[in-house]
Design an enzyme around this catalytic site. Structure first.
Site, mmCIF file in Angstrom:
data_model
loop_
_atom_site.group_PDB
_atom_site.id
_atom_site.type_symbol
_atom_site.label_atom_id
_atom_site.label_comp_id
_atom_site.label_asym_id
_atom_site.label_seq_id
_atom_site.Cartn_x
_atom_site.Cartn_y
_atom_site.Cartn_z
ATOM 1 N N TYR A 1 91.654 2.286 95.184
ATOM 2 C CA TYR A 1 93.086 2.106 95.077
ATOM 3 C C TYR A 1 93.224 0.358 95.399
ATOM 4 C CZ TYR A 1 97.869 1.589 95.733
ATOM 5 O OH TYR A 1 99.210 1.195 95.704
ATOM 6 N N LYS B 1 98.411 -7.058 104.022
ATOM 7 C CA LYS B 1 98.676 -6.467 105.306
ATOM 8 C C LYS B 1 98.647 -7.221 106.618
ATOM 9 C CE LYS B 1 97.775 -2.135 103.216
ATOM 10 N NZ LYS B 1 98.874 -1.158 102.833
ATOM 11 N N ASP C 1 87.987 -5.811 97.938
ATOM 12 C CA ASP C 1 89.539 -5.706 98.188
ATOM 13 C C ASP C 1 89.494 -5.499 99.805
ATOM 14 O OD1 ASP C 1 92.096 -4.860 98.777
ATOM 15 O OD2 ASP C 1 92.179 -3.375 97.028
HETATM 16 N N1 PMP Z 1 94.434 -2.530 98.229
HETATM 17 C C1 PMP Z 1 94.204 -1.733 98.902
HETATM 18 C C2 PMP Z 1 92.962 -1.326 99.380
HETATM 19 C C3 PMP Z 1 95.385 -1.027 99.524
HETATM 20 O O1 PMP Z 1 95.250 -0.222 100.518
HETATM 21 C C4 PMP Z 1 96.770 -1.698 98.944
HETATM 22 C C5 PMP Z 1 97.995 -0.909 99.714
HETATM 23 N N2 PMP Z 1 97.889 0.135 100.796
HETATM 24 C C6 PMP Z 1 96.660 -2.654 98.249
HETATM 25 C C7 PMP Z 1 95.581 -3.297 97.751
HETATM 26 C C8 PMP Z 1 98.211 -3.020 97.581
HETATM 27 O O2 PMP Z 1 98.694 -3.705 98.518
HETATM 28 P P1 PMP Z 1 100.571 -3.791 98.596
HETATM 29 O O3 PMP Z 1 100.950 -2.493 98.895
HETATM 30 O O4 PMP Z 1 100.803 -4.962 99.417
HETATM 31 O O5 PMP Z 1 100.783 -3.980 97.260
#
Ligand code: PMP
Length: 420
Positions: free
Chosen positions: A150, A256, A229
């Site tokens: 994700y 985050k 990521d």
């Molecule tokens: N990458 C990962 C691994 C995530 O867990 C998330 C969101 N939980 C995102 C990207 C996307 O981040 P955002 O919700 O700030 O768009």
């Protein structure tokens, strides 16, 4: 309606009423799919330290920290001060600010592979930037990611959008050969390989130790960029999860915790690659955003990152380890098919099981019951079982969580029909 749902409804009438009001103006009564659960989600009124309060006045121990981003808990006083001081000077300017530089310096100091940073407003945007930059650098179109991965809501990085004729290829997380095979077959088309060091949304799953270095090497051989990521995992070590994994990705997505609880995203990486964003270059890549590098976000982010030191990370990990063991012990005593997967201060509780409704249906029902029963016991985590500790938790609070979780697990055991 079972007794768990009855109790939840009885405790939260104001959340039910605001949910109905919200649904008249927002589809589903909210603006974020992942926070929805049945019968209706809570409406939260405030947060302080490790606690949240709903609008009925019920207190919850916050075991989610806005999906891992509030690593120092709610309304952390040094962060509140930093935001207050920054906002008194104006909330956004169409120019560079000093907090931005400080935050970029901190990130570059800590994360070895990150030599330059560009800020944006979400992890999803960081993924989009990484895709754009990789395509530009390689002249290729395809992105390769894990089926279980994700990376936010940019559609080229959503596994469910991938398919024939699309711009996204999928391989199996943790299975080095499946990535190597895709790279050997389609290497010439692949601009970048995207991987989480540990699967976050899919349930805190760590890969075999050689997976990330070997996929990174296969990407390098194929001439594709390797993008890590770290939106969720940056909290796992001062150098991110990549330090422990022994990898030096070309690009790193962040978000985050680097925003101290305010909206944020960032892309970092090798100076020569990131130089494409330099507007003084001959053919620069366009990257704008009205709120990029926002002074409030960056002021809060500096506090968040600076105060997340190795000692605090180790303390969170120790508390998480105890919570992990004690919750599993309580569930085992009740005969529940329950287990936890954990990486440092992140964990995911899961139920296994089979029955007349099928393996997944029964496990999903137990998870739903546990989540709702836990809320009624004053503990708040994600409906899918994600838990993230924060630095403001204490051993006494962990003891309290263990006791409350044991009661909630007891409720689940009573509601679970063995013939189900
Ligand atoms: N990458 C990962 C691994 C995530 O867990 C998330 C969101 N939980 C995102 C990207 C996307 O981040 P955002 O919700 O700030 O768009």
């Amino acid at each position: 309606m079972n007794s768990i749902e009855q109790r939840y409804r009885a405790r939260t009438p104001a959340s039910a009423a605001t949910g109905a009001r919200a649904a008249r103006v927002m589809p589903g009564g909210d603006t974020r799919s992942v926070t929805y659960y049945r019968p209706y989600p809570l409406t939260i009124a405030r947060g302080q330290g490790p606690f949240l309060w709903d609008i009925d006045g019920n207190r919850y121990i916050d075991l989610l920290g806005n999906y891992t981003s509030l690593v120092h808990g709610n309304a952390y006083p040094p962060m509140v001060d930093a935001i207050a001081r920054a906002s008194a000077q104006g909330t956004a300017w169409p120019a560079r600010n000093q907090a931005q530089i400080e935050l970029a310096e901190l990130i570059c100091e800590r994360v070895a592979s990150v030599e330059r940073v560009r800020f944006c407003n979400s992890g999803s945007e960081a993924g989009m930037l990484a895709a754009q930059l990789s395509r530009r650098v390689t002249g290729r179109r395809q992105l390769l990611m894990a089926r279980q991965g994700y990376h936010g809501s940019y559609d080229d990085l959503e596994a469910e959008w991938a398919g024939e004729g699309g711009r996204t290829m999928l391989a199996e997380y943790g299975d080095t050969a499946s990535f190597e095979t895709m790279l050997a077959r389609h290497g010439g088309e692949i601009a970048a390989v995207f991987l989480e060091p540990i699967l976050g949304s899919s349930g805190i799953i760590a890969p075999p130790p050689d997976f990330l270095p070997r996929v990174a090497e296969a990407a390098r051989r194929a001439g594709a960029l390797f993008v890590t990521d770290e939106v969720i995992t940056l909290r796992l070590g001062t150098g991110g999860a990549q330090a422990a994994a022994g990898i030096a990705p070309d690009l790193t997505m962040m978000g985050k915790i680097i925003g101290g609880g305010l909206p944020v995203g960032a892309l970092g990486g090798r100076a020569d690659l990131m130089a494409h964003f330099d507007p003084a270059e001959e053919h620069p890549m366009h990257h704008s955003g009205t709120f990029n590098g926002n002074p409030l976000t960056c002021a809060a982010g500096v506090v968040s990152v600076r105060e997340l030191n190795a000692e605090r990370i180790a303390a969170m990990d120790r508390m998480a380890a105890r919570l992990h063991v004690e919750m599993e012990r309580s569930a085992a005593e009740l005969g529940l098919p329950f287990s936890i997967r954990r990486a440092g201060s992140l964990m995911n509780v899961t139920f296994q099981g089979s029955g007349a409704g099928g393996v997944h249906a029964r496990a999903a029902r137990m998870m739903e019951n546990f989540h709702l029963a836990a809320l009624s016991q004053g503990i708040f985590f994600a409906p899918r079982g994600l838990i993230a500790l924060s630095t403001v938790m204490t051993d006494d609070l962990i003891t309290e969580i263990c006791e409350r979780a044991a009661v909630a697990l007891g409720d689940v055991a009573r509601e679970t029909n063995p013939m189900d």
